[in-house]
Design a protein around this motif. Structure first.
Motif: not given
Length: 487
Positions: A49-73
């Motif tokens: 079994f695999t469990f996330d110990i901490g955060p389990t919700w992935y919200w605000m996908p645009d923030v993640f996109e903006r983060f990776f975009a800062d590195f061309g990813k």
């Protein structure tokens, strides 16, 4: 010669800051006290079994996109995402459930079914929430909390009244159905305060919920940590685990090195993503910005009692994210915020990632993560943990019409004492400082030390606040402040 930055801790904020600083030409080394990186976002693997110990919700996908975009990813360069449908399922005391699905139109229909006429009200409410989201996430939260003037723009001037009203007031102006009210008040739990104490402006969380949806990274939230670590290492960041930072060393009121496992690490700049209160305890008392009484008076977000359970069968009548609102929310909130104690009948949240992601459990079995929000600093004993597990597992059985106790292969728990031990968390809080009116933006602890030169902070106790997307933003803000300073 590159300037050396030593980063304490490896949560989302520290990892983000490491990426930005390395990109900008710094020599970056990250020190993590635990055996793997990720801070609170670690992973438990047990019996297949695999469990996330901490955060389990992935919200605000645009923030993640903006983060990776800062590195061309893009995120997909590092992990795969799936939009959940339903995003989550809510269980109520009368045995009925409401599922929040993957589009606004479906959500409007669910509201209308529950309370005729409510869909029109919800459309107006979400429209305002989207306006707030555009202001907050595209602009305000990317400001470093240095001055109150950061909050004053031509756009925010029109929203000023929303900082002096509350989410609860605004929701209850429009809706009378208690089930719908609970669903609309739920997202601000991510901000760590009661809806009645959270400024109405934070309705942008409702747009994050309904408008942008809930996503799942394949392999769990730890896949995001692994992705950011891969990016960081490609930029030259060095990670050291099992590295306990014991002291921040000063010369002429300037941070010049840290002591790690008894050894001196020379540093031009020190940045801590560890607990802010704990970090200042690594300094001489006269060099700390905030006193014990300061921290003691602050409104902290809850702690949590968590269980990681391996079931010997697939569960029925549950969703990947399931919210159990079958008891009195007001009484539970009072036990967290007003009169701290163990709640008699707690609300709880359950995540069953194996419903979406086969990699998280062996075939024919189910991975379950259960969370009960608690007041920080409560007494935490094995007996109390077991008592509350029995409370919630029996309710799960009753509400979903199935026996599960006999199918438990194992359960591990994590609570107040663990937050203190594993993360040096002040009073064992899980989410940092609550985003109340007087703990917003420039009123939060500062990114840059006022007493020690070359010492900076990042993470959920400073700006912009609790949660994974804000932590990514906090890392960027701290890195920018370092880069802009003439160190």
């Amino acid at each position: 010669m590159k300037k050396r930055v030593s980063i304490i801790g490896s949560g989302f904020a520290s990892m983000a800051a490491a990426c930005y600083l390395a990109r900008d030409g710094y020599q970056v080394q990250v020190f993590e006290k635990n055996t793997e990186v990720g801070g609170r976002a670690r992973q438990l693997k047990k019996e297949g079994f695999t469990f996330d110990i901490g955060p389990t919700w992935y919200w605000m996908p645009d923030v993640f996109e903006r983060f990776f975009a800062d590195f061309g990813k893009t995120p997909k360069d590092y992990y795969s995402l799936q939009k959940l449908n339903p995003a989550y399922k809510v269980f109520f005391e009368d045995g009925n459930t409401i599922s929040i699905e993957d589009s606004l139109e479906k959500i409007y229909a669910a509201f209308e079914k529950e309370e005729p006429g409510s869909s029109a009200k919800l459309k107006k409410f979400i429209s305002r929430a989207q306006e707030n989201y555009d202001i907050a996430i595209k602009d305000l939260v990317y400001r470093p909390g240095v001055s109150p003037l950061e909050l004053i723009t031509p756009t925010t001037a029109t929203k000023l009244g929303q900082f002096f009203s509350t989410i609860s007031k605004e929701v209850r102006k429009e809706f009378s159905n208690e089930k719908l009210i609970q669903i609309l008040e739920f997202p601000v739990l991510f901000l760590g305060a009661k809806a009645s104490n959270t400024p109405a402006f934070y309705s942008f969380m409702n747009y994050a919920d309904f408008g942008l949806g809930t996503w799942h990274p394949e392999g769990g939230m730890y896949s995001v940590i692994k992705g950011i670590k891969e990016l960081a290492e490609s930029l030259g960041v060095d990670f050291t685990t099992n590295a306990s930072v014991e002291k921040i060393n000063l010369h002429n009121k300037k941070a010049t090195s840290i002591t790690v496992n008894g050894k001196l690490v020379e540093s031009d700049i020190v940045l801590s993503g560890a607990d802010y209160h704990h970090t200042e305890s690594l300094l001489p008392e006269e060099s700390r910005q905030y006193s014990e009484s300061y921290w003691n008076k602050k409104d902290f977000a809850p702690s949590s009692l968590l269980f990681y359970v391996g079931f010997n069968k697939r569960l029925k009548n549950v969703a990947h994210h399931s919210l159990f609102f079958d008891t009195d929310f007001g009484k539970h909130a009072e036990a967290i915020y007003d009169n701290p104690k163990w709640p008699n009948d707690p609300l709880f949240y359950a995540s069953f990632p194996s419903i979406t992601d086969a990699s998280t459990a062996p075939e024919g079995k189910e991975a379950g993560i259960f969370l009960i929000p608690l007041a920080p600093d409560l007494q935490d004993t094995p007996e109390l943990r077991e008592k509350f597990f029995q409370k919630i597992i029996q309710r799960l059985e009753n509400l979903t019409g199935q026996e599960v106790q006999k199918e438990i292969l194992f359960k591990d728990s994590f609570c107040v004492n663990d937050f203190k031990k594993e993360y040096n968390s002040y009073k064992g809080n899980a989410y940092g400082l609550a985003n109340t009116l007087f703990q917003t933006a420039f009123l939060r602890p500062k990114l840059k030390s006022k007493k020690v030169d070359h010492l900076y902070f990042t993470g959920q106790l400073t700006v912009p606040g609790p949660g994974v997307p804000p932590s990514l933003i906090s890392g960027k803000l701290a890195a920018e402040l370092i880069h802009q300073s003439k160190n």
